[in-house]
Write a protein that holds these residues in place. Structure first.
Motif, PDB file in Angstrom:
ATOM      1  N   ARG A   5      19.823  36.558  34.889  1.00 36.28           N
ATOM      2  CA  ARG A   5      18.618  35.834  35.299  1.00 36.28           C
ATOM      3  C   ARG A   5      18.319  36.060  36.768  1.00 36.28           C
ATOM      4  O   ARG A   5      17.172  36.277  37.159  1.00 36.28           O
ATOM      5  CB  ARG A   5      18.794  34.328  35.036  1.00 36.28           C
ATOM      6  CG  ARG A   5      18.467  33.885  33.613  1.00 36.28           C
ATOM      7  CD  ARG A   5      18.507  32.387  33.508  1.00 36.28           C
ATOM      8  NE  ARG A   5      17.524  31.795  34.388  1.00 36.28           N
ATOM      9  CZ  ARG A   5      17.721  30.713  35.128  1.00 36.28           C
ATOM     10  NH1 ARG A   5      18.880  30.112  35.125  1.00 36.28           N
ATOM     11  NH2 ARG A   5      16.759  30.238  35.884  1.00 36.28           N
ATOM     12  N   ALA A   9      15.031  37.878  38.361  1.00 36.13           N
ATOM     13  CA  ALA A   9      14.217  37.119  39.312  1.00 36.13           C
ATOM     14  C   ALA A   9      14.056  37.886  40.626  1.00 36.13           C
ATOM     15  O   ALA A   9      12.961  37.914  41.212  1.00 36.13           O
ATOM     16  CB  ALA A   9      14.836  35.747  39.558  1.00 36.13           C
ATOM     17  N   MET A 140       8.161  32.031  42.448  1.00 38.73           N
ATOM     18  CA  MET A 140       9.320  32.869  42.138  1.00 38.73           C
ATOM     19  C   MET A 140      10.462  32.619  43.121  1.00 38.73           C
ATOM     20  O   MET A 140      11.638  32.545  42.721  1.00 38.73           O
ATOM     21  CB  MET A 140       8.914  34.344  42.173  1.00 38.73           C
ATOM     22  CG  MET A 140       8.041  34.783  41.015  1.00 38.73           C
ATOM     23  SD  MET A 140       7.597  36.523  41.142  1.00 38.73           S
ATOM     24  CE  MET A 140       6.458  36.663  39.753  1.00 38.73           C
ATOM     25  N   GLU A 143      12.024  29.311  42.294  1.00 42.98           N
ATOM     26  CA  GLU A 143      12.870  29.413  41.100  1.00 42.98           C
ATOM     27  C   GLU A 143      14.161  30.173  41.396  1.00 42.98           C
ATOM     28  O   GLU A 143      15.212  29.910  40.806  1.00 42.98           O
ATOM     29  CB  GLU A 143      12.087  30.124  39.994  1.00 42.98           C
ATOM     30  CG  GLU A 143      12.772  30.122  38.632  1.00 42.98           C
ATOM     31  CD  GLU A 143      13.551  31.397  38.378  1.00 42.98           C
ATOM     32  OE1 GLU A 143      14.496  31.357  37.571  1.00 42.98           O
ATOM     33  OE2 GLU A 143      13.217  32.415  39.004  1.00 42.98           O
ATOM     34  N   GLY A 153      14.022  25.825  35.992  1.00 44.45           N
ATOM     35  CA  GLY A 153      13.820  27.245  36.258  1.00 44.45           C
ATOM     36  C   GLY A 153      12.874  27.896  35.260  1.00 44.45           C
ATOM     37  O   GLY A 153      12.035  28.722  35.631  1.00 44.45           O
ATOM     38  N   LEU A 154      12.967  27.518  33.998  1.00 47.62           N
ATOM     39  CA  LEU A 154      12.056  28.054  32.987  1.00 47.62           C
ATOM     40  C   LEU A 154      10.621  27.620  33.243  1.00 47.62           C
ATOM     41  O   LEU A 154       9.679  28.400  33.076  1.00 47.62           O
ATOM     42  CB  LEU A 154      12.510  27.600  31.602  1.00 47.62           C
ATOM     43  CG  LEU A 154      13.719  28.319  31.007  1.00 47.62           C
ATOM     44  CD1 LEU A 154      14.119  27.681  29.689  1.00 47.62           C
ATOM     45  CD2 LEU A 154      13.426  29.792  30.814  1.00 47.62           C
ATOM     46  N   ASN A 157       9.349  29.593  36.146  1.00 44.31           N
ATOM     47  CA  ASN A 157       9.172  30.961  35.687  1.00 44.31           C
ATOM     48  C   ASN A 157       7.880  31.127  34.906  1.00 44.31           C
ATOM     49  O   ASN A 157       7.136  32.101  35.091  1.00 44.31           O
ATOM     50  CB  ASN A 157      10.363  31.353  34.804  1.00 44.31           C
ATOM     51  CG  ASN A 157      10.690  32.817  34.927  1.00 44.31           C
ATOM     52  OD1 ASN A 157       9.824  33.637  35.116  1.00 44.31           O
ATOM     53  ND2 ASN A 157      11.961  33.140  34.806  1.00 44.31           N
ATOM     54  N   THR A 221       8.662  38.837  34.900  1.00 45.11           N
ATOM     55  CA  THR A 221       8.811  37.376  34.849  1.00 45.11           C
ATOM     56  C   THR A 221       8.739  36.865  33.415  1.00 45.11           C
ATOM     57  O   THR A 221       9.550  36.015  33.003  1.00 45.11           O
ATOM     58  CB  THR A 221       7.722  36.707  35.695  1.00 45.11           C
ATOM     59  OG1 THR A 221       7.718  37.281  37.003  1.00 45.11           O
ATOM     60  CG2 THR A 221       7.966  35.215  35.814  1.00 45.11           C
ATOM     61  N   SER A 224      11.920  37.812  31.708  1.00 47.39           N
ATOM     62  CA  SER A 224      13.007  36.918  32.111  1.00 47.39           C
ATOM     63  C   SER A 224      12.892  35.575  31.403  1.00 47.39           C
ATOM     64  O   SER A 224      13.897  35.015  30.935  1.00 47.39           O
ATOM     65  CB  SER A 224      12.970  36.721  33.631  1.00 47.39           C
ATOM     66  OG  SER A 224      13.948  35.805  34.042  1.00 47.39           O
ATOM     67  N   TYR A 225      11.677  35.063  31.310  1.00 45.89           N
ATOM     68  CA  TYR A 225      11.465  33.784  30.625  1.00 45.89           C
ATOM     69  C   TYR A 225      11.854  33.891  29.150  1.00 45.89           C
ATOM     70  O   TYR A 225      12.567  33.039  28.608  1.00 45.89           O
ATOM     71  CB  TYR A 225      10.006  33.374  30.763  1.00 45.89           C
ATOM     72  CG  TYR A 225       9.625  32.135  29.994  1.00 45.89           C
ATOM     73  CD1 TYR A 225       9.874  30.869  30.513  1.00 45.89           C
ATOM     74  CD2 TYR A 225       9.011  32.231  28.739  1.00 45.89           C
ATOM     75  CE1 TYR A 225       9.532  29.730  29.813  1.00 45.89           C
ATOM     76  CE2 TYR A 225       8.661  31.099  28.036  1.00 45.89           C
ATOM     77  CZ  TYR A 225       8.920  29.847  28.573  1.00 45.89           C
ATOM     78  OH  TYR A 225       8.581  28.724  27.872  1.00 45.89           O
ATOM     79  N   THR A 228      15.656  34.311  28.717  1.00 43.86           N
ATOM     80  CA  THR A 228      16.358  33.059  28.992  1.00 43.86           C
ATOM     81  C   THR A 228      16.220  32.083  27.840  1.00 43.86           C
ATOM     82  O   THR A 228      17.183  31.414  27.436  1.00 43.86           O
ATOM     83  CB  THR A 228      15.826  32.432  30.287  1.00 43.86           C
ATOM     84  OG1 THR A 228      15.937  33.382  31.357  1.00 43.86           O
ATOM     85  CG2 THR A 228      16.616  31.188  30.656  1.00 43.86           C
TER      86      THR A 228
END
Length: 290
Positions: A5, A9, A140, A143, A153-154, A157, A221, A224-225, A228
């Protein structure tokens, strides 16, 4: 999971920062389009001996007597100078043929009246593009450095991805509108400004490079979301599955325990009954004899 993560990021923040720097540089520079303009050569004089029209005859007489017919052997493109120019959103600068340096004028004033509204929309879109890039970059960074909770964090994001995608769309629209305005200005602009030949410059390349970095940051991004969320759901599923198996094992142990306990209680009841029967049987025999 946490290391992956953080790497994603960092990549998104780096791409967003590059997009922000490229877009700001392109917005304030004047090299979106560049080329040459064809202008007539000036007459040669005492102070100008090159890149000018040199007429035959005595220069002093030509200057004093205006009725003298002037002749020049230069024809075609030889009678013109090709001066370099470059244009941005705000200004258009061209080479000064009479002196050193450049002279600039407002590109908004050069644009035809029918295209001024589109040009102002392009300027507003560029400003919003940069503003949304700043907002996405701030989210960003927040986060990345200040969010220890996965859920928070989600959320950051997701908001950063939305703002970055919106900024990319605004940037694309702004670049396309400016290109349209410039092409119309080339055809309908002032005659003393119209280019003889032109091409896109490094500011234009920076603008579209900024758009590319912006969309790459938004994709990173969102990726990553999504990863996660998938990892979080996978871990939750494993935890729930393990909890169910543990619960099933405990239930089976409890059932087994109660069954054995019930069986022991039944055996004890049977022994008590047998003892009672044995103890009660002599009393019955005495009662029957009496």
């Amino acid at each position: 999971m946490k290391t992956n993560r953080r790497c994603r990021a960092l990549l998104a923040v780096s791409l967003n920062l590059m997009a922000l720097l490229f877009s700001t540089t392109a917005f304030i520079t004047t090299h979106w389009c560049e080329g040459t303009q064809r202008v007539p050569k000036p007459n040669c004089g005492k102070d100008k001996k090159t890149n000018c029209l040199n007429y035959s005859g005595n220069e002093t007489a030509n200057e004093t007597n205006q009725n003298v017919v002037h002749y020049s052997w230069e024809t075609g493109d030889d009678r013109f100078l090709f001066r370099y120019f470059h244009t941005g959103i705000w200004y258009s600068c061209e080479e000064n043929i009479n002196a050193a340096g450049e002279k600039c004028r407002s590109f908004i004033d050069l644009a035809p009246a029918s295209e001024k509204g589109v040009l102002w929309l392009s300027v507003v879109s560029e400003v919003l593009y940069i503003t949304l890039l700043v907002v996405g970059f701030s989210l960003m960074c927040l986060e990345l450095f200040h969010s220890s909770n996965v859920i928070d964090g989600l959320k950051l994001n997701a908001f950063a991805a939305v703002f970055t995608v919106l900024s990319g769309l605004l940037g694309m629209v702004a670049h396309m509108m400016y290109t349209q305005v410039f092409q119309v200005t080339v055809s309908l602009g002032p005659e003393d400004w119209r280019p003889h030949s032109w091409d896109y410059g490094w500011s234009f390349c920076l603008a579209w490079g900024s758009f590319t970095c912006c969309m790459a940051a938004s994709v990173t991004t969102l990726n990553s979301y999504t990863k996660t969320v998938i990892e979080f759901r996978h871990k939750r599923k494993i935890f729930e599955q393990g909890f169910r198996e543990e619960q099933t094992f405990l239930d089976q142990e409890a059932i087994k325990y109660f069954r054995e306990r019930t069986k022991e209680e039944r055996d004890e009841d049977g022994d008590l009954r047998l003892q009672c029967l044995h103890s009660c049987s002599p009393n019955r025999q005495r009662n029957t004899q009496l």
